[in-house]
Design an enzyme around this catalytic site. Sequence first.
Site, PDB file in Angstrom:
ATOM      1  N   ASP A  64       1.667  -0.295  11.962  1.00 44.81           N
ATOM      2  CA  ASP A  64       0.411  -0.769  11.387  1.00 44.81           C
ATOM      3  C   ASP A  64       0.011  -2.155  11.886  1.00 44.81           C
ATOM      4  O   ASP A  64      -1.101  -2.615  11.607  1.00 44.81           O
ATOM      5  CB  ASP A  64       0.506  -0.810   9.862  1.00 44.81           C
ATOM      6  N   GLY A 124      -4.960   8.942   4.726  1.00 39.62           N
ATOM      7  CA  GLY A 124      -4.049   9.939   5.274  1.00 39.62           C
ATOM      8  C   GLY A 124      -2.790  10.089   4.443  1.00 39.62           C
ATOM      9  O   GLY A 124      -2.248  11.192   4.316  1.00 39.62           O
ATOM     10  N   LYS A 175       0.814  -1.209   0.000  1.00 39.19           N
ATOM     11  CA  LYS A 175       0.000   0.000   0.000  1.00 39.19           C
ATOM     12  C   LYS A 175       0.852   1.266   0.000  1.00 39.19           C
ATOM     13  O   LYS A 175       0.603   2.204  -0.774  1.00 39.19           O
ATOM     14  CB  LYS A 175      -0.935  -0.025   1.214  1.00 39.19           C
ATOM     15  N   SER A 176       1.865   1.310   0.855  1.00 40.34           N
ATOM     16  CA  SER A 176       2.721   2.495   0.931  1.00 40.34           C
ATOM     17  C   SER A 176       3.422   2.752  -0.401  1.00 40.34           C
ATOM     18  O   SER A 176       3.498   3.892  -0.874  1.00 40.34           O
ATOM     19  CB  SER A 176       3.762   2.328   2.045  1.00 40.34           C
ATOM     20  N   LYS A 215      -5.108   6.973  14.357  1.00 38.94           N
ATOM     21  CA  LYS A 215      -5.147   6.219  13.104  1.00 38.94           C
ATOM     22  C   LYS A 215      -6.580   6.202  12.576  1.00 38.94           C
ATOM     23  O   LYS A 215      -7.387   7.065  12.904  1.00 38.94           O
ATOM     24  CB  LYS A 215      -4.610   4.804  13.338  1.00 38.94           C
ATOM     25  N   ARG A 273      -7.047   3.226  17.814  1.00 36.39           N
ATOM     26  CA  ARG A 273      -6.790   1.789  17.797  1.00 36.39           C
ATOM     27  C   ARG A 273      -6.541   1.201  19.175  1.00 36.39           C
ATOM     28  O   ARG A 273      -6.768   0.010  19.381  1.00 36.39           O
ATOM     29  CB  ARG A 273      -5.596   1.491  16.866  1.00 36.39           C
ATOM     30  N   SER A 295       7.500   9.829  11.773  1.00 32.67           N
ATOM     31  CA  SER A 295       6.345   9.752  10.883  1.00 32.67           C
ATOM     32  C   SER A 295       6.819   9.726   9.443  1.00 32.67           C
ATOM     33  O   SER A 295       7.360  10.722   8.946  1.00 32.67           O
ATOM     34  CB  SER A 295       5.398  10.936  11.100  1.00 32.67           C
ATOM     35  N   ARG A 309       3.011   5.938  -3.312  1.00 30.97           N
ATOM     36  CA  ARG A 309       4.188   6.698  -3.712  1.00 30.97           C
ATOM     37  C   ARG A 309       4.527   6.502  -5.185  1.00 30.97           C
ATOM     38  O   ARG A 309       4.868   7.466  -5.882  1.00 30.97           O
ATOM     39  CB  ARG A 309       5.374   6.307  -2.812  1.00 30.97           C
TER      40      ARG A 309
END
Length: 438
Positions: free
Chosen positions: A314, A94, A21-22, A341, A345, A165, A26
């Site tokens: 995560d 996000g 996903k990341s 998140k 969570r 982050s 990108r």
Amino acid sequence: MRLRIRPASRLQGAHRVPGDKSLSHRALLFAALAEGTSRLSGWLPAADCEATLRCVRALGIPVERLGPGDLCVHGRGLQGLRAPIAPLDCGGSGTTMRLLMGILAGFPFPSILTGNAQLSRRPMERVAEPLRRMGAEVHTTDGHAPVFVRGGALRGLRYRLPMASAQVKSALLLAGLYAEGPTTVIEPAPSRDHTERLLAAMGATLERDGEGVTVHPGPRLRPLDLHLPGDPSSAAFLLAAAVLIPGSAVRIPGVLLNPTRLGFVEALQAMGAPVAVAVEGEIAGEPVGTLTACAADRLGPLEVSGPLVPRMIDEFPIFAVVATQAEGTTRVRDAAELRVKESDRIAALAAELRRMGARIEEHPDGFTVHGPTALRGAVVHSHGDHRLAMALAVAGLVAEGGTTVEDAGCIGDSFPGFVETLQALGAEVEALEDPPRP
């Protein structure tokens, strides 16, 4: 959608997981800034990444869809984005919103970034404030979305992040491509470094110096021809299930094995789980290979804090499920970021696992789990959080009796095909559509 889960006797087999996903976010964003046509295969066609695709197209970048996970992106260069004619809808992502804030800080036209109710609760001032220092005009709505951005002549910045982050770091590095002079971001602990690796592979000038990374403006970005590897955060649920269910053995090939993403694997190993990592190649500067896991004879407790936290940020929902079956007390500290998140969570995880009989206590910056506990089937709720929904599904596989996970459609935010994957490995999981509301 609801999930109905029965206890599993064992999980067996090899199965791939969807694209990371990341990297999917990108690769698409950076391909839009490249000069020329990029081809992306294995791109994750999940809700969050689809939000990025909508925004890229709204900024004037042609993207052809050759298949669900096959994209052809016609990049227009670093200066090639066009002013959007409407607010950019980031959905619940996000990553989409924060990285676009950094990119749009380099353009003189005004943009508005919006999102759904869930995204509008997440903090955006942590990105906006350093972008203002660089010279961009950025306004948030009480620290949240909607966000207004108008860029211009940016100045390079040396900025020390108050918390690790990857999203804030990435936003500032992307803005640094448009700044006069270098931009340096210093982290208190290493976070995932996909932005640095991918930009470097595309020709950007980056330097690493201890805890900091510096980007220099100017060079054109080369287009990509990239097959995205599987997501280790998605693989985590399969690994955990294999470790917890007696007689199981699961193999997951083609997975991204970036060290900044393997904190959960290392935590499992430290608890005594038979999990193995085999690096077999490299894609765009990222190590790729196979993860394997077998049922554990015994799991011990673990203290998680400090630099390990951002490397498994995560995976804490599924980590808590594993901790319920460990002998002793497992404690998580320094993870207050979990409060902001897709859900809170910490609170949501504690509430739902207690319904299943877990002994879990929440703290401002983490939680404590006392194990082992014989979980029992229950009706639990996802709180609209894809990772919590999948963690509860795995808990259902090791619980006594049936488990129902309500509002499980959010799983499509990151792991389309999750139910089918578990079924292929031998689990009794059924997806049920909720009846239409009157």
